[in-house]
Enzyme design. Structure first.
Site, PDB file in Angstrom:
ATOM      1  NE  ARG A   1      -3.894   0.590   1.779  1.00  0.00           N
ATOM      2  CZ  ARG A   1      -5.132   0.661   2.231  1.00  0.00           C
ATOM      3  NH1 ARG A   1      -5.417   1.417   3.275  1.00  0.00           N
ATOM      4  NH2 ARG A   1      -6.108  -0.007   1.659  1.00  0.00           N
TER       5      ARG A   1
ATOM      6  CG  HIS B   1      -8.122   0.041  -3.286  1.00  0.00           C
ATOM      7  ND1 HIS B   1      -7.363  -1.050  -2.895  1.00  0.00           N
ATOM      8  CD2 HIS B   1      -8.833   0.409  -2.176  1.00  0.00           C
ATOM      9  CE1 HIS B   1      -7.602  -1.318  -1.627  1.00  0.00           C
ATOM     10  NE2 HIS B   1      -8.493  -0.452  -1.168  1.00  0.00           N
TER      11      HIS B   1
ATOM     12  CD  GLN C   1     -12.865  -1.597  -1.582  1.00  0.00           C
ATOM     13  OE1 GLN C   1     -12.135  -1.603  -0.612  1.00  0.00           O
ATOM     14  NE2 GLN C   1     -14.106  -2.052  -1.522  1.00  0.00           N
TER      15      GLN C   1
ATOM     16  CG  ASP D   1     -13.442   6.403  -1.652  1.00  0.00           C
ATOM     17  OD1 ASP D   1     -13.426   6.262  -0.406  1.00  0.00           O
ATOM     18  OD2 ASP D   1     -12.403   6.341  -2.352  1.00  0.00           O
TER      19      ASP D   1
ATOM     20  CB  CYS E   1     -14.102   1.352  -0.738  1.00  0.00           C
ATOM     21  SG  CYS E   1     -13.604   3.061  -0.542  1.00  0.00           S
TER      22      CYS E   1
ATOM     23  NE  ARG F   1     -10.446  -5.275  -0.236  1.00  0.00           N
ATOM     24  CZ  ARG F   1      -9.704  -4.275   0.253  1.00  0.00           C
ATOM     25  NH1 ARG F   1     -10.287  -3.185   0.697  1.00  0.00           N
ATOM     26  NH2 ARG F   1      -8.377  -4.338   0.255  1.00  0.00           N
TER      27      ARG F   1
HETATM   28  N1   CP Z   1     -11.349  -0.150   1.802  1.00  0.00           N
HETATM   29  C1   CP Z   1     -10.102  -0.247   2.286  1.00  0.00           C
HETATM   30  O1   CP Z   1      -9.116  -0.498   1.576  1.00  0.00           O
HETATM   31  O2   CP Z   1     -10.030  -0.072   3.635  1.00  0.00           O
HETATM   32  P1   CP Z   1      -8.708   0.153   4.464  1.00  0.00           P
HETATM   33  O3   CP Z   1      -8.124   1.463   4.033  1.00  0.00           O
HETATM   34  O4   CP Z   1      -9.153   0.161   5.904  1.00  0.00           O
HETATM   35  O5   CP Z   1      -7.756  -0.974   4.184  1.00  0.00           O
HETATM   36  N1  NVA Z   2      -9.828   6.752  -1.911  1.00  0.00           N
HETATM   37  C1  NVA Z   2      -9.513   6.299  -0.585  1.00  0.00           C
HETATM   38  C2  NVA Z   2      -9.747   4.828  -0.454  1.00  0.00           C
HETATM   39  C3  NVA Z   2      -9.526   4.267   0.914  1.00  0.00           C
HETATM   40  C4  NVA Z   2      -9.735   2.784   0.969  1.00  0.00           C
HETATM   41  C5  NVA Z   2      -8.065   6.660  -0.250  1.00  0.00           C
HETATM   42  O1  NVA Z   2      -7.196   6.479  -1.088  1.00  0.00           O
HETATM   43  O2  NVA Z   2      -7.828   7.117   0.875  1.00  0.00           O
END
Ligand code: CP
Ligand code: NVA
Length: 306
Positions: free
Chosen positions: A101, A128, A131, A223, A263, A291
């Protein structure tokens, strides 16, 4: 050759369906796959916070007989303590796969380039994919198919939007995206998704009014207005996005069975009201649960024969 999961754009419609078919199996009979990844290990490099991604990957590895090792931002300190190339080469000697990440999408690409083991994108600024796949699986599970259905995405044209664009266009689900001006999804992603859509029959539309997108929608998806790493823009964005809140009024324009998706994490009272996220139409926690199941299928596909 090792295979990575960097973006849904790299998956064919058949490969996506293959992941979903295995997910169905995994949901049906957990014990059958309990030793699928026995002795396998997965490094989880996180440069941003996470609840769902971190926990579902760690639990998923455990349920398949393997081990997930979480590495917090300060530990690996990707590109600062040592280069991405050296991290890739070192971890390839210890573990069987890496979830990353990160901020810049090219970090995932570079890690995958130098790693001899599969690399999974656990969220970058551009996409992502885990997701997006869990989202499509949830829609398939709740509504039975994709053909002729329309997902309305309301809010910021961000990483999640991009994965939905790739996923919907590959799978044949229509997608209408409503954002404020200057917050549209990336033009290159839209172009690529339109090319996929011409093969699957999906329709892709962009507009600037939430009500226009949500009219007769089968799914309403939103989101956060401010993604991780952009916190300084939060106050400005709260003003710009005000008319893009998912609430009961917006839901009343959609089909009766319309799913509400997010999400998560959600900023209740901003992009979505309590009333909407807690309504009977909301499937946000099934979506979060999926997920785990979908990622277990991805892990089996990528790590089992390595
Ligand atoms: N939706 C998602 O990726 O959640 P987190 O940021 O908590 O991993
Ligand atoms: N768009 C959001 C998604 C979090 C799962 C971010 O990148 O923070």
């Amino acid at each position: 050759m090792k295979k990575d999961l960097i973006s849904i754009k790299d998956l064919s419609a058949e490969e996506i369906e293959g992941i979903f078919a295995l997910t169905d199996e995994l949901k049906k009979d957990k014990s059958k796959y309990a030793e699928s990844l026995k002795g396998k290990t997965l490094a989880l490099i996180f440069q941003k916070p996470s609840n769902r991604t971190r926990v579902s990957f760690a639990v998923g590895m455990f349920q398949l007989g393997g081990l997930g090792i979480y590495l917090a931002p300060d530990e690996i300190n990707l590109g600062v303590r040592e280069t991405i190339q050296d991290v890739a080469r070192t971890l390839s000697r210890y573990v069987d796969g890496i979830v990353l990440r990160t901020f810049e999408h090219r970090n995932v690409e570079e890690l995958a380039k130098y790693a001899s083991i599969p690399v999974i994108n656990g969220l970058s600024d551009l996409s992502h994919p885990c997701q997006g796949l869990a989202d499509l699986y949830t829609i398939r599970e709740k509504l039975g198919s994709f053909k002729g259905l329309t997902l309305a995405y309301v809010g910021d044209g961000n990483n999640v939007t991009h994965s939905l664009l790739y996923g919907c266009s590959r799978a044949g689900l229509n997608i209408t995206i409503a954002t404020p001006e200057k917050f549209e999804p990336d033009a290159g992603v839209v172009k690529q998704a339109k090319a996929f859509a011409s093969l699957s029959g999906a329709k892709i539309q962009l507009c600037y009014k939430a009500s226009e997108a949500c009219k007769n929608a089968d799914v309403i998806y939103t989101d956060v207005w401010t993604s991780m790493g952009r916190e300084k823009e939060a106050a400005k964005r709260r003003k710009i996005f005000r008319s893009f809140q998912v609430n009961k009024k917006l839901l009343s324009l959609a089909k009766k069975h319309c799913l509400i998706m997010h999400c998560l994490p959600a900023h209740r009272g901003e992009e979505i009201t309590d009333e909407a996220i807690d309504s009977q139409n909301s499937v946000v926690f099934d979506q979060a649960e999926n997920r785990l199941h979908v990622q277990k299928a991805i892990l089996i596909k990528l790590l089992k024969n390595t």
